[in-house]
Design an enzyme around this catalytic site. Structure first.
Site, PDB file in Angstrom:
ATOM      1  CB  SER A 203     -24.662 -13.066 -11.070  1.00  0.00           C
ATOM      2  OG  SER A 203     -25.707 -12.589 -11.862  1.00  0.00           O
ATOM      3  N   GLY A 204     -27.194 -15.316 -10.639  1.00  0.00           N
ATOM      4  CA  GLY A 204     -27.907 -16.408 -11.289  1.00  0.00           C
ATOM      5  C   GLY A 204     -28.031 -17.652 -10.435  1.00  0.00           C
ATOM      6  CB  THR A 208     -34.008 -12.590  -7.327  1.00  0.00           C
ATOM      7  OG1 THR A 208     -32.847 -11.766  -7.313  1.00  0.00           O
ATOM      8  CG2 THR A 208     -35.225 -11.728  -7.449  1.00  0.00           C
ATOM      9  CG  ASN A 253     -30.408 -14.259 -13.461  1.00  0.00           C
ATOM     10  OD1 ASN A 253     -31.399 -14.598 -14.101  1.00  0.00           O
ATOM     11  ND2 ASN A 253     -30.439 -13.984 -12.163  1.00  0.00           N
ATOM     12  CB  SER A 256     -29.039 -10.370 -13.701  1.00  0.00           C
ATOM     13  OG  SER A 256     -28.058 -10.036 -12.765  1.00  0.00           O
ATOM     14  CB  SER A 257     -31.069  -8.306  -8.695  1.00  0.00           C
ATOM     15  OG  SER A 257     -31.808  -9.475  -8.543  1.00  0.00           O
ATOM     16  N   GLY A 469     -25.293 -10.687  -6.815  1.00  0.00           N
ATOM     17  CA  GLY A 469     -24.277 -11.695  -6.509  1.00  0.00           C
ATOM     18  C   GLY A 469     -22.925 -11.322  -7.066  1.00  0.00           C
ATOM     19  CD  GLU A 471     -22.458  -8.676 -11.810  1.00  0.00           C
ATOM     20  OE1 GLU A 471     -23.432  -9.417 -11.968  1.00  0.00           O
ATOM     21  OE2 GLU A 471     -22.500  -7.457 -12.025  1.00  0.00           O
TER      22      GLU A 471
HETATM   23  N1  LIG Z   1     -36.133 -22.249  -6.955  1.00  0.00           N
HETATM   24  C1  LIG Z   1     -36.114 -22.078  -8.269  1.00  0.00           C
HETATM   25  N2  LIG Z   1     -36.980 -22.769  -9.038  1.00  0.00           N
HETATM   26  C2  LIG Z   1     -36.987 -22.610 -10.361  1.00  0.00           C
HETATM   27  N3  LIG Z   1     -36.151 -21.802 -11.030  1.00  0.00           N
HETATM   28  C3  LIG Z   1     -35.266 -21.078 -10.331  1.00  0.00           C
HETATM   29  C4  LIG Z   1     -35.213 -21.169  -8.912  1.00  0.00           C
HETATM   30  N4  LIG Z   1     -34.236 -20.351  -8.479  1.00  0.00           N
HETATM   31  C5  LIG Z   1     -33.732 -19.764  -9.584  1.00  0.00           C
HETATM   32  N5  LIG Z   1     -34.339 -20.201 -10.699  1.00  0.00           N
HETATM   33  C6  LIG Z   1     -34.054 -19.817 -12.090  1.00  0.00           C
HETATM   34  O1  LIG Z   1     -32.810 -19.177 -12.127  1.00  0.00           O
HETATM   35  C7  LIG Z   1     -32.934 -17.862 -12.601  1.00  0.00           C
HETATM   36  C8  LIG Z   1     -31.985 -16.955 -11.839  1.00  0.00           C
HETATM   37  O2  LIG Z   1     -32.406 -16.855 -10.500  1.00  0.00           O
HETATM   38  P1  LIG Z   1     -32.294 -15.507  -9.700  1.00  0.00           P
HETATM   39  O3  LIG Z   1     -32.980 -15.721  -8.423  1.00  0.00           O
HETATM   40  O4  LIG Z   1     -32.730 -14.364 -10.507  1.00  0.00           O
HETATM   41  O5  LIG Z   1     -30.731 -15.423  -9.477  1.00  0.00           O
HETATM   42  P2  LIG Z   1     -29.894 -14.347  -8.671  1.00  0.00           P
HETATM   43  O6  LIG Z   1     -30.854 -13.427  -8.019  1.00  0.00           O
HETATM   44  O7  LIG Z   1     -29.109 -15.143  -7.708  1.00  0.00           O
HETATM   45  O8  LIG Z   1     -29.054 -13.686  -9.645  1.00  0.00           O
HETATM   46  C9  LIG Z   1     -34.381 -17.499 -12.410  1.00  0.00           C
HETATM   47  O9  LIG Z   1     -34.797 -16.562 -13.334  1.00  0.00           O
HETATM   48  C10 LIG Z   1     -35.061 -18.816 -12.606  1.00  0.00           C
HETATM   49  O10 LIG Z   1     -35.246 -19.069 -13.947  1.00  0.00           O
HETATM   50 MG   LIG Z   2     -31.139 -11.488  -8.264  1.00  0.00          MG
END
Ligand SMILES: Nc1ncnc2c1ncn2[C@@H]1O[C@H](COP(=O)(O)OP(=O)(O)O)[C@@H](O)[C@H]1O
Ligand SMILES: [Mg+2]
Length: 1107
Positions: A203-204, A208, A253, A256-257, A469, A471
């Protein structure tokens, strides 16, 4: 180990320049090294040759994974992170350790190029790259992505264009998600197979975000015109809606999804998008009613509060006032603008076909959910909140109250309703809130799907899987259990594809191979989902059995069954005091997680009290009726089937997800979270190492390095690439293996190939690329050949008969004495080749003329040449004055302007068709030809000229209008008008260059007019001899002599009905007279109409009859 340069900024700059060159060199170099190592692996039979990365290290790594798993890891914020007792991890050298002469680790774009493979090295490379904002790194075609926690300018359209259609993982381009996206898209287009990009990580970690960037890229590179654009926009617009309703702030996050998402884009066979589908997996609905400290409910509730929509219902807009929104004390999140996001979500909904009435229903349901959280059972009767909630849910307060305070049981066909106690009622209320929200979410997804789905059956697709993810929270419940189980399954799929299947395939194919050990999480999956003795199956059994049931009894049963299982522990089962007595621990692939047993049974049964469903079904809202079909009382007594439990439903949705993924060609993005603080530039080595470890990256690198990046059935390979070599295409009679070697030798190093029992393998991705490119080049050639063949067939069918007729008639004309002069040209000429037919006719005629001319004697050829020249003169070819001083209206000589204009206009009369060619051009016309020739010669010599060209009697019109008998002599440079004894004075010799033009009539008379450039010097006369009209011969010879003098510039020959003549050598220059040819009489010589020539001068008319 690679030396890390101190001045990293400089290293970065240099990297830009020499990355490509370096990578190329390195690949070759490292590849050869790795090949050597593989040989040594094979020969020693125990891991790579290097002592640090050899078998012992491998064992140590595996031991780490196990040890790691057995350690409690609590990654919660503020709590002690990974327990640092992982000895090998602590022993890691500092990042300054380097070995001279080796390139900086940042340059390792593909971990396969690592000198030594260990967690340590992998981590170092990722760290160095991360610190330089190079967040992506490859392991072959797998992309490792480290969350930068800051905006990098690497997703703009310029970058997209760079990766568009680039070679597979182009060495000159930095590793990027776009490369994997492009490769998936091209693979779909060219290999006609569906693709899936599986994004995993905790997660985070950035899953996404990655999924959005991949979608963005695919949308940008796939065409499809207006329709395609509309589909793509719709697909992209589903994202903000799903995120608002399905994402929430957690401690890991801020976005977070809380659901799993599989977004599938369908493409037609041109690679244009035609539709899409979104599949959602298990929403974490418990969040609707409960949030941990520092966390929030789903974003949409906070957006609703900020939207101003709640005013109309007279309820509070302050999230702090709502029990469902204020538990985590994190109503405001930095960087999130609730109001702006609400507006965006509404825009997207409208775009996706949700009408005003839908939006208003959604708002009411959301408001209703919020108010359910406010109803304290003892005080709610008649309360404002109850009234408002009932209003929002389109029902009366009494009905709502009844729904949440009663339960009806159906037993033996009878319905018995009993009141709920306070606790039960509160429970019912929360269940209703969760059910309302979850069903609303599913309804939204379904509705969006209706809008984006395609009707086409046969499509290709690219799916992007962005699942919640792995968690671990302070308190983990049934939801985390499902989420982590899902990640366990995905990890298994990854292991299956990249480690297990791959290695099994080498062994099955008989490729020399020494197995690379890896941690297989199958046992953990079995612990959870095996029947009948897996946690989920036992949970179902416990939920469904009659009698007293409780979470605690269930826990005891688990302890009893799994106390010997390596991946299960609890206070009772393994005597670990650190585990709470109401919890059990599962040692997941990514770490141990302690699950609180409380709520497992309830959450699994997941049924609503009947009265809740009934209340909703009987409300005035269409939407609620649709969401709660089971509330229809008329179905209660007869409905027998128990709905599937949540666990079983999740398990089967995972199974279908995995089978879907197995059918598609997968690409992997493995996301890594560099720190728990969501901070840019911070790289927590232990945390990352832990992820490297459980993601199996090291094993991935090893298998990848020792293995082959490409394989294909030999026959399929041969058929696909045989066009490359003319030895193998179109015919090959040798064996498949030899054929493949033969064709490969044309474009790549054959040592890159390995042959298994049925498949051919290629080691280096570059070799795959070259063989594909060679095919691309050759395909064009072969396609052209096929087209040519087809065209030939087509042409044969269309013009075959014509061609046959032509061939039959003209095939042998060369042997015909008249060279086919009288052969008949085909008449049925197909329309398509009429131009060709005309051309062929001309070709034939010029061939014929050439043969004809070549068959003549020298004199014959001369005659022919003159005849042709005569023909040209008679055909109006020289009618145009070719110099300004010649016959033009603007002529500056003393001629009468009007007459000249008339002459020029008259010249358009055109062709003189009628003249007699059927005679020899004899040049000397006199009774005594030798004598005449001799006399003429003498007269010519007097004018200092040489050869006589033509002698003929001429009836010359004198100024009185009478005809004088004269002789006309033509020499090389002069025209002489001499008397019968060939005496000539100077005046009667006219230099050819002083003649302005020759004018003749369009008829067949023998009158010729020679306009002089000098005033009053025109000559008019009749040229006949012994019944022959000499005009054509004379004009031809005059033209020949003239052109010889001018070097090719012709004398104008004008064919005119009524030329003006300046016929006045009495000295009155410029007195023009008109000469008119009157057609009528039939010429005695050639039977064509002749003409009478009438000369008008001062109202006196002279007539020159042709005969
Ligand atoms: N490629 C990226 N560039 C900039 N910030 C990112 C990037 N990937 C993730 N982040 C930051 O990390 C945070 C969490 O990413 P996210 O994709 O929501 O995580 P996950 O889906 O794996 O839980 C996002 O809200 C963003 O702030
Ligand atoms: Mg996500």
């Amino acid at each position: 180990m690679f030396r890390r340069k101190k001045n990293k900024k400089r290293a970065r700059e240099e990297e830009e320049e020499d990355d490509a060159v370096f990578a190329d060199l390195l690949t070759v170099d490292e590849m050869s090294k790795s090949t050597l190592k593989r040989v040594s692996v094979i020969s020693t039979g125990f891991g790579p040759a290097s002592p640090t990365s050899g078998g012992s290290q491998e064992k140590a790594d595996l031991a780490n994974i196990r040890r790691n798993s057995l350690r409690r890891i609590s990654t919660s914020l503020g709590v002690q992170a990974y327990k640092p007792s992982l000895t090998s991890l602590q022993a890691r050298p500092t990042s300054t350790s380097s070995s001279a002469g080796k390139p900086a680790a940042i340059k390792i774009r593909d971990l396969v190029l690592l000198d030594e493979i260990s967690q340590e090295e992998v981590m170092e490379v990722l760290k160095d790259r991360y610190m330089e904002d190079a967040i992506y790194t490859y392991i072959g075609s797998v992309v490792i992505s480290v969350n930068p926690y800051k905006q990098l300018r690497i997703y703009d359209s310029a970058t997209i264009n760079k990766y568009r259609g680039a070679k597979v993982f182009d060495m000159s381009l930095p590793p990027h998600l776009f490369a994997v996206s492009d490769s998936a898209y091209s693979d779909m287009c060219f290999r006609i197979r569906s693709q899936v990009v599986v994004i995993s990580g905790e997660s985070g970690a950035g899953k996404t975000e990655a999924s959005k960037q991949i979608m963005q890229y695919i949308a940008a590179v796939s065409g499809g015109g207006k329709e395609g654009d509309a589909i793509k926009t719709k697909l992209l617009k589903t994202n903000p809606v799903l995120e608002a309703f399905g994402n929430a702030k957690t401690i890991r996050n801020d976005n977070s999804s809380r659901f799993g998402k599989f977004m599938n884009i369908n493409f037609d066979y041109h690679g244009h998008p035609v539709g899409g589908t979104i599949t959602t997996y298990l929403l974490e609905k418990a969040r609707v009613t409960r949030q941990a400290e520092g966390e929030r409910n789903f974003h949409i509730f906070y957006q609703l509060c900020a939207s101003g929509q709640l005013k109309q219902f007279g309820i509070s807009e302050d999230p702090k006032r709502y029990a469902y929104l204020n538990q985590g004390h994190a109503e405001q999140v930095k960087g999130i603008n609730n109001k702006a996001e609400w507006t965006e979500v509404m825009n997207c909904l409208t775009f996706l076909g949700f009408g005003k009435e839908h939006v208003s229903e959604i708002v009411k349901v959301l408001g209703g959910v919020l108010l359910l959280g406010q109803l304290e059972t003892d005080t709610m009767k008649g309360s404002f909140d109850l009234k408002s909630a009932a209003k929002l849910l389109s029902m009366s307060s009494e009905a709502l109250l009844a729904a949440i305070t009663n339960n009806t049981i159906v037993a033996q066909g009878q319905m018995v309703t009993s009141p709920l106690d306070q606790e039960q009622s509160s429970y019912a209320r929360h269940t209703l809130a969760k059910a309302l929200y979850e069903r609303l979410f599913r309804w939204l997804a379904e509705k969006m799907n209706e809008n984006i789905q395609t009707d086409l059956d046969d499509t290709l697709c690219i799916g992007v899987l962005d699942i919640y993810g792995f968690e671990i929270f302070n308190e983990n419940s049934f939801e985390q259990f499902c989420i982590n189980y899902c990640n366990e399954k995905l990890q298994q799929l990854f292991i299956d594809v990249t480690l297990k299947t791959e290695q099994a395939e080498y062994e099955a194919e008989g490729i020399d191979w020494v197995s690379i050990p890896y941690f297989d999480n199958k046992a953990i999956c079995d612990l959870i989902d095996k029947r009948p003795n897996g946690v989920l199956a036992m949970l179902d059994e416990e939920c469904l059995r009659p009698g007293d049931r409780s979470d605690q009894i269930f826990l005891l049963k688990l302890d009893d069954t799994f106390h010997k299982n390596d991946f299960y522990s609890s206070r009772m089962a393994s005597g670990q005091k650190s585990i709470a007595d109401d919890s059990f621990v599962i040692t997941h692939y990514a770490g141990e997680v302690e699950y609180k047993i409380h709520g497992f049974l309830d959450k699994n049964v997941d049924t609503l009290f009947r009265d809740l469903g009934r209340g909703m079904f009987e409300s005035g809202s269409e939407l609620l009726r649709e969401l709660f079909p089971e509330g229809d009382v008329s179905t209660w007594v007869t409905a027998m089937r128990r709905p599937k439990t949540a666990g079983a439903a999740f398990k089967s949705s995972m199974a279908s997800m995995i089978s879907l993924l197995t059918d598609m060609n997968p690409s992997y993005v493995r996301c890594i979270k560099p720190n728990d603080q969501k901070r840019p530039g911070q790289f927590d080595e232990l945390a990352v190492k832990h992820q490297i470890c459980y993601l199996g990256l090291v094993e991935n690198v090893r298998v990848r390095r020792a293995g082959f990046c490409f394989r294909m059935e030999m026959k399929a390979f041969f058929m696909r690439f045989r066009v490359i070599s003319s030895d193998t295409y179109p015919n090959w009679t040798g064996s498949l293996k030899d054929g493949i070697k033969k064709l490969a030798s044309k474009c790549m190093d054959v040592s890159q190939l390995a042959f298994g029992k049925t498949k051919v393998f290629i080691k280096d991705p570059k070799a795959v690329f070259t063989v594909e490119s060679a095919r691309d080049e050759k395909i064009v050639v072969v396609a052209t050949q096929i087209q040519r063949f087809w065209r030939r067939c087509h042409v044969r069918r269309v013009i075959g008969p014509y061609w046959q007729a032509l061939y039959t008639t003209f095939g042998d004309v060369a042997n015909d004495p008249s060279f086919g002069r009288h052969a008949k040209w085909p008449v049925d000429v197909p329309k398509k080749i009429q131009n060709t037919d005309r051309l062929l006719k001309r070709v034939h005629l010029s061939w014929w003329a050439r043969r004809k001319v070549l068959s003549l004697s020298k004199e014959g050829q001369r005659q022919m040449r003159l005849l042709i020249l005569a023909n040209r003169c008679m055909s109006n070819e020289f009618s145009k004055p070719n110099s300004a001083s010649s016959v033009t209206a603007t002529s500056t000589n003393s001629h009468d302007g009007a007459g000249i204009v008339a002459a020029a206009a008259a010249s358009t009369v055109g062709l003189r068709k009628a003249f007699n060619f059927n005679r020899q051009f004899n040049s000397i016309y006199a009774k005594d030809r030798p004598a005449a020739s001799e006399r003429a010669q003498r007269a010519v010599e007097k004018c200092h000229d040489s050869q006589v060209k033509f002698v003929a009697p001429m009836a010359k019109l004198n100024r009185k209008g009478k005809l004088d008998e004269r002789n006309l002599v033509l020499s090389e440079r002069h025209m002489l008008r001499v008397d019968s004894s060939f005496k000539a004075n100077g005046k009667r010799s006219v230099p050819l260059l002083s003649i302005r033009d020759v004018t003749i009539s369009p008829h067949s008379d023998s009158v010729v007019v020679m306009h002089s450039k000098e005033a009053g010097e025109d000559t008019v006369g009749r040229l006949e001899y012994d019944g022959d009209n000499l005009v054509p011969e004379f004009v031809a010879r005059l033209q020949e002599a003239y052109m010889k003098q001018t070097g090719g510039k012709p004398l104008p020959v004008i064919i005119s009905q009524d030329p003006a003549i300046d016929y006045n050598n009495s000295g009155k220059a410029g007195q023009a007279k008109a000469l008119t040819f009157i057609p009528g009489q039939v010429d005695a010589v050639d039977g064509k109409p002749s003409s009478t020539c009438i000369l008008t001068s001062n109202s006196v008319t002279y007539m020159l009859t042709a005969k």
